[in-house]
Write a protein that holds these residues in place. Structure first.
Motif, PDB file in Angstrom:
ATOM      1  N   PHE A   1       0.819  -1.214   0.000  1.00 28.29           N
ATOM      2  CA  PHE A   1       0.000   0.000   0.000  1.00 28.29           C
ATOM      3  C   PHE A   1       0.851   1.262   0.000  1.00 28.29           C
ATOM      4  O   PHE A   1       0.337   2.358   0.140  1.00 28.29           O
ATOM      5  CB  PHE A   1      -0.910   0.008   1.235  1.00 28.29           C
ATOM      6  CG  PHE A   1      -1.712  -1.241   1.358  1.00 28.29           C
ATOM      7  CD1 PHE A   1      -2.843  -1.429   0.575  1.00 28.29           C
ATOM      8  CD2 PHE A   1      -1.319  -2.250   2.222  1.00 28.29           C
ATOM      9  CE1 PHE A   1      -3.581  -2.594   0.665  1.00 28.29           C
ATOM     10  CE2 PHE A   1      -2.062  -3.421   2.323  1.00 28.29           C
ATOM     11  CZ  PHE A   1      -3.178  -3.595   1.531  1.00 28.29           C
ATOM     12  N   LEU A   2       2.166   1.086  -0.128  1.00 22.35           N
ATOM     13  CA  LEU A   2       3.085   2.218   0.032  1.00 22.35           C
ATOM     14  C   LEU A   2       3.116   3.071  -1.237  1.00 22.35           C
ATOM     15  O   LEU A   2       3.740   2.716  -2.221  1.00 22.35           O
ATOM     16  CB  LEU A   2       4.481   1.680   0.351  1.00 22.35           C
ATOM     17  CG  LEU A   2       5.471   2.654   0.977  1.00 22.35           C
ATOM     18  CD1 LEU A   2       4.933   3.236   2.276  1.00 22.35           C
ATOM     19  CD2 LEU A   2       6.794   1.955   1.223  1.00 22.35           C
ATOM     20  N   THR A   3       2.379   4.176  -1.220  1.00 23.14           N
ATOM     21  CA  THR A   3       2.416   5.140  -2.313  1.00 23.14           C
ATOM     22  C   THR A   3       2.715   6.509  -1.701  1.00 23.14           C
ATOM     23  O   THR A   3       2.385   6.753  -0.541  1.00 23.14           O
ATOM     24  CB  THR A   3       1.070   5.190  -3.067  1.00 23.14           C
ATOM     25  OG1 THR A   3       0.005   5.338  -2.120  1.00 23.14           O
ATOM     26  CG2 THR A   3       0.840   3.927  -3.881  1.00 23.14           C
ATOM     27  N   PRO A   4       3.352   7.401  -2.481  1.00 27.92           N
ATOM     28  CA  PRO A   4       3.810   8.680  -1.895  1.00 27.92           C
ATOM     29  C   PRO A   4       2.704   9.722  -1.771  1.00 27.92           C
ATOM     30  O   PRO A   4       2.714  10.744  -2.443  1.00 27.92           O
ATOM     31  CB  PRO A   4       4.915   9.130  -2.851  1.00 27.92           C
ATOM     32  CG  PRO A   4       4.548   8.512  -4.164  1.00 27.92           C
ATOM     33  CD  PRO A   4       3.848   7.211  -3.861  1.00 27.92           C
ATOM     34  N   ASN A   5       1.714   9.439  -0.917  1.00 29.53           N
ATOM     35  CA  ASN A   5       0.599  10.366  -0.660  1.00 29.53           C
ATOM     36  C   ASN A   5       0.711  10.861   0.779  1.00 29.53           C
ATOM     37  O   ASN A   5       0.721  10.058   1.703  1.00 29.53           O
ATOM     38  CB  ASN A   5      -0.754   9.670  -0.842  1.00 29.53           C
ATOM     39  CG  ASN A   5      -0.836   8.853  -2.114  1.00 29.53           C
ATOM     40  OD1 ASN A   5      -1.098   7.661  -2.074  1.00 29.53           O
ATOM     41  ND2 ASN A   5      -0.556   9.478  -3.249  1.00 29.53           N
ATOM     42  N   PHE A   6       0.766  12.185   0.930  1.00 34.25           N
ATOM     43  CA  PHE A   6       1.019  12.780   2.251  1.00 34.25           C
ATOM     44  C   PHE A   6      -0.185  13.608   2.684  1.00 34.25           C
ATOM     45  O   PHE A   6      -0.974  14.054   1.847  1.00 34.25           O
ATOM     46  CB  PHE A   6       2.277  13.641   2.196  1.00 34.25           C
ATOM     47  CG  PHE A   6       3.504  12.852   1.813  1.00 34.25           C
ATOM     48  CD1 PHE A   6       4.349  12.341   2.782  1.00 34.25           C
ATOM     49  CD2 PHE A   6       3.792  12.577   0.476  1.00 34.25           C
ATOM     50  CE1 PHE A   6       5.474  11.594   2.439  1.00 34.25           C
ATOM     51  CE2 PHE A   6       4.905  11.825   0.113  1.00 34.25           C
ATOM     52  CZ  PHE A   6       5.749  11.341   1.098  1.00 34.25           C
ATOM     53  N   ARG A   7      -0.290  13.808   4.006  1.00 34.62           N
ATOM     54  CA  ARG A   7      -1.488  14.459   4.549  1.00 34.62           C
ATOM     55  C   ARG A   7      -1.150  15.324   5.748  1.00 34.62           C
ATOM     56  O   ARG A   7      -0.238  15.019   6.527  1.00 34.62           O
ATOM     57  CB  ARG A   7      -2.496  13.387   4.972  1.00 34.62           C
ATOM     58  CG  ARG A   7      -3.700  13.909   5.741  1.00 34.62           C
ATOM     59  CD  ARG A   7      -4.765  12.854   5.938  1.00 34.62           C
ATOM     60  NE  ARG A   7      -5.378  12.523   4.651  1.00 34.62           N
ATOM     61  CZ  ARG A   7      -6.314  11.592   4.476  1.00 34.62           C
ATOM     62  NH1 ARG A   7      -6.739  10.909   5.522  1.00 34.62           N
ATOM     63  NH2 ARG A   7      -6.806  11.361   3.282  1.00 34.62           N
ATOM     64  N   GLY A   8      -1.928  16.378   5.903  1.00 29.06           N
ATOM     65  CA  GLY A   8      -1.877  17.179   7.126  1.00 29.06           C
ATOM     66  C   GLY A   8      -3.254  17.773   7.385  1.00 29.06           C
ATOM     67  O   GLY A   8      -4.134  17.739   6.517  1.00 29.06           O
ATOM     68  N   TYR A   9      -3.433  18.322   8.556  1.00 33.36           N
ATOM     69  CA  TYR A   9      -4.735  18.877   8.956  1.00 33.36           C
ATOM     70  C   TYR A   9      -4.685  20.402   9.070  1.00 33.36           C
ATOM     71  O   TYR A   9      -3.789  20.946   9.698  1.00 33.36           O
ATOM     72  CB  TYR A   9      -5.189  18.269  10.284  1.00 33.36           C
ATOM     73  CG  TYR A   9      -5.613  16.825  10.113  1.00 33.36           C
ATOM     74  CD1 TYR A   9      -6.925  16.515   9.804  1.00 33.36           C
ATOM     75  CD2 TYR A   9      -4.685  15.787  10.201  1.00 33.36           C
ATOM     76  CE1 TYR A   9      -7.318  15.197   9.596  1.00 33.36           C
ATOM     77  CE2 TYR A   9      -5.068  14.465   9.996  1.00 33.36           C
ATOM     78  CZ  TYR A   9      -6.387  14.187   9.688  1.00 33.36           C
ATOM     79  OH  TYR A   9      -6.775  12.896   9.477  1.00 33.36           O
ATOM     80  N   PHE A  10      -5.679  21.052   8.494  1.00 32.09           N
ATOM     81  CA  PHE A  10      -5.891  22.490   8.687  1.00 32.09           C
ATOM     82  C   PHE A  10      -6.808  22.742   9.887  1.00 32.09           C
ATOM     83  O   PHE A  10      -6.730  23.789  10.520  1.00 32.09           O
ATOM     84  CB  PHE A  10      -6.561  23.103   7.454  1.00 32.09           C
ATOM     85  CG  PHE A  10      -5.686  23.178   6.227  1.00 32.09           C
ATOM     86  CD1 PHE A  10      -4.416  23.761   6.282  1.00 32.09           C
ATOM     87  CD2 PHE A  10      -6.146  22.699   4.999  1.00 32.09           C
ATOM     88  CE1 PHE A  10      -3.627  23.863   5.135  1.00 32.09           C
ATOM     89  CE2 PHE A  10      -5.363  22.798   3.853  1.00 32.09           C
ATOM     90  CZ  PHE A  10      -4.101  23.377   3.925  1.00 32.09           C
TER      91      PHE A  10
END
Ligand SMILES: [Fe+2]
Length: 354
Positions: free
Chosen positions: A73-82
């Motif tokens: 499942f390792l794909t380069p998709n990153f996340r953060g919260y506003f």
């Protein structure tokens, strides 16, 4: 059985497509928050503790005997919260979160009296594959929310159809800033995962949808040049942040080493705004006063009863939150399978690999 569940996995209304969602000034400030406050973790690293939990969240089980690993499942998709739990984390973007235009969209989408902004996050990536056949966003229920419960459990509760009485009504405004021309669109199944999908195609700049994504299967499509989609050195602990050498560029690092630089033309930036919906004052009071909440004990009791009703025998887990055999059993029992149809321009991961 899964046919019944598949047919109920539909949003309250047909998704609405919006253009010019944010002002240029809002977009600039949102990006600025991302550049100044990174680097950001992988989506996987933020939400899951085991591959079984990931599998319970996406659709379609793994074949028997396949050993699961994060690498799948390792794909380069990153996340953060506003914003989280109704609270904007950065004052400079408060107008984007406490957004009257979005609240009006959310209310009219549901034909509801009240809406309350709940959460705002971003996904950011360069070129990336997509191992996701389609998924539901985090469902929450009265008494069972992101504050106390992992996503996999809430989504399994949704798929089971057992807990609809307690489902929190929600609407999202999801917006893309992606100038790329190779893939990167949004596929969604408004008639359920066994019916034909619809698609928003890239390039998508400041284009959005009003949706109920926790009741509608959807997926972000693979994007960007194929030879850039799996940067060498990508790992569970990789981070994405601003490239100090490029004013609009980004870079991925693993343990401090730069493994990829991402030009603006290949950057896919998604902003996800979510609101809770209350049809009327009576519903608002039931939710706010917690007069009809679920408990974890009741949830697992209802699952255990339902599994027994189906004639399934299994050891009752002492800790159902981390018992991977029990998670697999729930996943298998309430699996509706991967969507039956994909757009020709955006095949599903199994079709693409075939
Ligand atoms: Fe999603």
């Amino acid at each position: 059985m899964t046919e019944d569940i598949a047919a109920t996995l539909r949003p309250i209304s047909e998704p609405r497509i919006l253009d010019g969602v944010y002002s240029d000034d809002q977009h600039r400030r949102l990006v600025d928050v991302v550049r100044r406050n990174g680097p950001w973790k992988l989506i996987l690293a933020q939400h899951f503790k085991s591959p079984e939990e990931v599998v319970a969240t996406v659709s379609g089980g793994m074949p028997e005997g396949v050993e699961l690993s994060f690498d799948m499942f390792l794909t380069p998709n990153f996340r953060g919260y506003f914003a989280q739990n109704g609270t904007c984390l950065y004052p400079e973007i408060e107008d984007a979160f406490y957004n009257s235009a979005f609240l009006e969209q959310a209310r009219s989408y549901w034909n509801a009296r009240y809406a309350r902004p709940e959460m705002m996050l971003f996904n950011i990536q360069g070129p990336s594959g997509s191992t996701d056949p389609a998924h539901l966003d985090a469902t929450t229920f009265r008494g069972v929310t992101m504050k106390n419960t992992p996503i996999w459990l809430m989504n399994t509760m949704t798929k089971s159809g057992l807990f609809k009485h307690w489902l929190h009504r929600k609407a999202q405004v999801i917006t893309w800033f992606y100038p790329g021309r190779i893939g990167g669109g949004f596929t969604y199944w408004p008639e359920g995962p066994h019916a034909q999908p619809k698609r928003l195609a890239a390039p998508m700049w400041n284009r959005g949808v009003v949706v109920q994504n926790e009741m509608m299967y959807h997926r972000g499509e693979a994007n960007g040049p194929v030879d850039m989609r799996t940067p060498a050195g990508l790992a569970f602990q990789s981070l994405l942040g601003a490239d100090p050498d490029a004013p609009d560029g980004w870079r991925i690092t693993t343990d401090g080493a730069v493994i990829q630089k991402i030009p603006p033309a290949e950057t896919r930036f998604l902003v996800h705004w979510s609101a809770e919906i209350y049809m009327d004052m009576a519903e608002l009071k039931v939710v706010m006063d917690s007069t009809d909440d679920l408990t974890h004990e009741r949830v697992f009791d209802m699952f255990v009863k339902d599994l027994r009703t189906r004639g399934i025998t299994f050891p009752v887990p002492s800790d159902p939150f981390t018992d991977t055999a029990f998670i697999r059993l729930l996943n298998k029992t309430y699996d509706v399978g991967a969507p039956r149809f994909y757009p020709a321009e955006a095949p599903g991961p199994r079709q693409a690999a075939a």
